[in-house]
Structures are given as structure tokens and as C-alpha cells.
Scaffold this motif. Structure first.
Motif, PDB file in Angstrom:
ATOM      1  N   THR A 137       1.034  -1.308  -0.054  1.00  0.00           N
ATOM      2  CA  THR A 137      -0.113  -0.037   0.117  1.00  0.00           C
ATOM      3  C   THR A 137       0.839   1.111   0.106  1.00  0.00           C
ATOM      4  N   GLY A 262      -2.707  -5.018  -8.798  1.00  0.00           N
ATOM      5  CA  GLY A 262      -3.045  -5.844  -7.568  1.00  0.00           C
ATOM      6  C   GLY A 262      -2.875  -7.334  -7.566  1.00  0.00           C
ATOM      7  N   SER A 300      -1.505  -3.215  -3.595  1.00  0.00           N
ATOM      8  CA  SER A 300      -2.771  -2.783  -3.509  1.00  0.00           C
ATOM      9  C   SER A 300      -3.168  -1.208  -4.254  1.00  0.00           C
TER      10      SER A 300
END
Ligand code: NAD
Ligand code: UD1
Length: 335
Positions: A137, A262, A300
């Protein structure tokens, strides 16, 4: 009003020009053609039917900005221009620091002088180094970055963030790309590496077209699904769309987004996917790990989805199809 696209003649730049045109934006290009061809811009014109003002100059050439701003009404800048070879940067770090960092400093100064305070900067997943966790992330800390190239990306990010802290009018978007591959579906524009490619997909397509004998798979002893390296490959057109969405949603302050799918795909999975799509056999052999490589790197992309309304829609099959279409039709790239 127009968007100043530095590095617009390059791989990601040309694809972004196409998507900017489709979204109704006017683009002005600044590129010194150190790693690109004027033919790429001719091809973009063929796809979009638009005309573009092109300034062949270095981003560190202060005189060119006077001309650009006299002749155009620039509202924002998408800053792609930079050198990007990891191995070259290890041999010539000074060249990389000069070109990427000094160039970016001159660019930002010249934009600010004219009160243009909207910028999208091309960064890279390389700033995460060996990732602390996957999926990565934007909160993942930056890691030890193994190459001067990667360091320039990280340093420019830091410089721009400090500039934005001092000037609250600055709208800065930092896009961290994962692994862009593929080409425009017309087959007219695509990735055209100099000499022997370093990256996986152009290497595979050059083996498939007969320019290289075999693919080397760098390591099959990573802790991954099949032992080979896993990456988050993203179709270059999806990546280009991410820039358009970022431009439309720009706000003051700093916004950082991962642009990837992702999903992690291994080297061996990619070879198989490419063979299935192309019907061409890709001979390979396994060799040692490549120094500086990480086993697994995928993101992500939830933040970009939530805040920009963007997500990648093209799958691995489409990425292989379009990469192959480009390579087959342009075995020697733009030359
Ligand atoms: P590219 O080499 O195809 O395009 C970069 C363009 O910038 C080229 O047209 C080159 O001529 C131009 N350029 C370089 N230095 C310049 C300078 N000093 N002045 C003017 N023009 C200059 O590369 P790309 O793949 O399109 O990458 C675009 C940006 O995205 C780069 O900043 C790169 O570091 C970054 N990025 C690329 C990848 C990737 O896998 N392709 C991944 C992460 C980040
Ligand atoms: C590389 C760069 C990274 C840069 C990115 C985009 C390194 C260490 N990293 O990322 O800084 O931002 O390109 O330009 O160079 N592979 C093979 N055989 C090959 C080529 C690659 O097995 O001939 C493997 C690699 O080991 C890796 C995967 O394929 O597991 C993807 O490699 P590559 O396309 O070079 O991208 P990255 O290493 O992710």
C-alpha cells in the motif's frame, strides 16, 4: 489551456498523449529525444488525429520555457522525462542525478515562476525496495533502494513533497508505477528499448520474433508460487488512463497512488500466457538471481480506485496480445 507533457515521446508518454486526447485535453510536448524517436509522435498523431506542439529540448534548458509559455497556455505538467535504465545508472550515477534530479529542479522552478502549480510525477514501485509487506500500500515504508535510478525517483519525490509543504497552492500527484507492459491496441506505438532489453516483456517478445535466442529466467528459488519472480504487470493504456483520472481529480497538497492491478504474475506464468496468446514457443533457461531483484512485488491499488475512481481493466492476456501485436508489426521498433 494545455498540459505540458515532459518525456511525451517516450513509451508511457506516447500512450498518455493518446488518452489525454481522447479525454479532450490539449498536450504540449517537451522531450530531448534522448531515448525516443520523432516517429513515435507521428504515430500518436495518426491514432488521435490531433496535432501537437513539440519542443525538442532538454528539461534543464531554461531558455525553452520562455518559448513554451509564450506560445501556449499551460495549466499543468505531467512529468515523465527521465532516464530509466537501472544498469546504466549503476555505471553512470552522475549522469542520472544530473539528468533526472537537476532536470526536475529546473522544470519545477520554471513552472512555479509562471504560477503553474499542478504536477503529476512518474515515480516507481522501486522506491519500496524490498517491500516490508505485500500487497504494497502507499503506507508501506520506502526501502533500501538498490540503484541510482531508483534513488533519483525517491529523491525527486522528497524534493517535490518539501516544495509542497512550503507552498500550499501546489497540487502534486505522485504515481508509483508497478510494471508497465503492452502497447496501444493499434500496434502503432509501443515499447522500443535500446539494444538488448532489460525488462521481461520486451525480452520475451524479442525472443518470440527471433531477435534473441532464449529468455534467461533470473532465479527459480524465490519464495513465490513457482520460485520465479512475481510482479504486478499493468497494461500501459490502463496506466495512461490513471494519469487522465489523476489530472481530473487533482487537488492542492500531495497525493500518492500506486498504479498496478493488484495481481502478482510470475515469470513462468508470463511465459506461458505469452505462448498461449501468440502461439509461439519461447525457449528459456533458468539462471542465477539478478542482483538487486526482489522476489515478490505487487500492490494494493485500492487508494487509486477509491479516490480517483481508477482501476486497471486489461488482463495479462490483453497485455501479451498487444505487446506481441506491436513487436510483430515493428520488429525493429521505430527504426
Ligand atoms: P522512456 O525512456 O520511453 O521515456 C522517457 C522520455 O523522456 C524519453 O522520450 C526521453 O527522450 C525523455 N527524456 C529523458 N531525459 C530527458 C531530459 N533531460 N529532457 C527532456 N526529455 C528527456 O521511459 P518510459 O518508460 O516512458 O518512462 C517514463 C517515466 O516513467 C520515466 O520517468 C520513468 O523513470 C518512469 N517509470 C517507468 C517505468 C517503466 O517500467 N517504463 C516504471 C516506473 C517508472
Ligand atoms: C525493473 C527495475 C526497476 C524499474 C522497472 C521498470 C531492476 C532490478 N529493477 O523492475 O527499478 O522500475 O524495471 O523499468 O532492474 N526477468 C527475467 N528475465 C529477464 C528479465 C526479467 O527473469 O530477462 C524477471 C526479473 O527477475 C523479475 C521479472 O522478470 O522477476 C520482471 O523484471 P523486469 O521487467 O526487469 O522488472 P523489475 O525487475 O520489476
Amino acid at each position: 489551456m494545455a498540459i505540458l507533457v515532459t518525456g511525451g515521446a517516450g513509451y508511457i508518454g506516447t500512450h498518455t498523449l493518446v488518452e489525454l486526447s481522447a479525454a479532450g485535453y490539449k498536450s504540449v510536448i517537451l522531450d530531448n529525444l534522448s531515448n525516443s524517436s520523432p516517429l513515435a509522435l507521428e504515430r500518436v498523431k495518426k491514432i488521435t488525429g490531433d496535432d501537437y506542439k513539440f519542443y525538442k529540448a532538454d528539461i534543464s534548458d531554461r531558455a525553452i520555457y520562455k518559448k513554451i509559455f509564450e506560445e501556449n497556455d499551460i495549466e499543468a505538467c505531467i512529468h515523465f522525462a527521465g532516464l530509466k535504465s537501472v544498469s546504466e545508472s549503476v555505471s553512470f550515477p552522475l549522469y542520472y542525478f544530473q539528468n533526472n534530479i537537476v532536470g526536475s529542479l529546473v522544470l519545477i522552478e520554471e513552472l512555479f515562476k509562471r504560477n503553474v502549480k499542478k504536477m503529476i510525477f512518474s515515480s516507481s514501485a522501486t522506491v519500496y525496495g524490498e517491500p516490508a509487506f505485500v500487497p504494497i500500500t502507499e503506507r508501506c515504508p520506502k526501502g533500501e533502494i538498490p540503484s541510482p535510478y531508483g534513488k533519483t525517483k525517491s529523491m525527486i519525490e522528497e524534493m517535490l513533497i518539501d516544495i509542497s509543504k512550503a507552498d500550499k497552492e501546489f497540487a502534486l500527484v505522485i504515481l508509483r508505477y508497478f510494471n508497465p507492459i503492452g502497447a496501444h491496441e493499434s500496434g502503432l506505438i509501443g515499447e522500443d528499448p535500446n539494444e538488448i532489453p532489460n525488462n521481461l516483456m520486451p525480452y520475451i517478445t524479442q525472443v518470440a520474433v527471433g531477435k534473441l535466442p532464449r529468455l534467461r529466467v533470473f532465479g527459480n528459488d524465490y519464495k513465490t508460487k513457482d520460485g520465479s519472480g512475481v510482479r504486478d504487470y499493468i497494461h500501459v493504456t490502463d496506466l495512461a488512463d490513471g494519469h487522465v483520472m489523476a489530472l481530473q481529480k487533482m487537488k492542492k497538497g500531495v497525493s500518492i497512488y500506486n498504479l498496478g492491478t493488484g495481481n502478482g504474475t510470475s515469470v513462468l506464468e508470463m511465459v506461458k500466457a505469452f505462448e498461449n496468446v501468440s502461439g509461439v514457443n519461447v525457449p528459456y533457461y533458468v539462471t542465477d538471481r539478478r542482483p538487486g531483484d526482489v522476489g515478490e512485488c505487487y500492490c494494493s491499488a485500492e487508494k487509486a480506485k477509491k479516490e480517483l475512481g481508477w482501476r486497471a481493466v486489461r488482463d495479462i492476456q490483453k497485455m501479451c496480445e498487444d505487446a506481441w501485436n506491436w513487436q510483430k508489426n515493428n520488429p525493429n521498433g521505430y527504426s
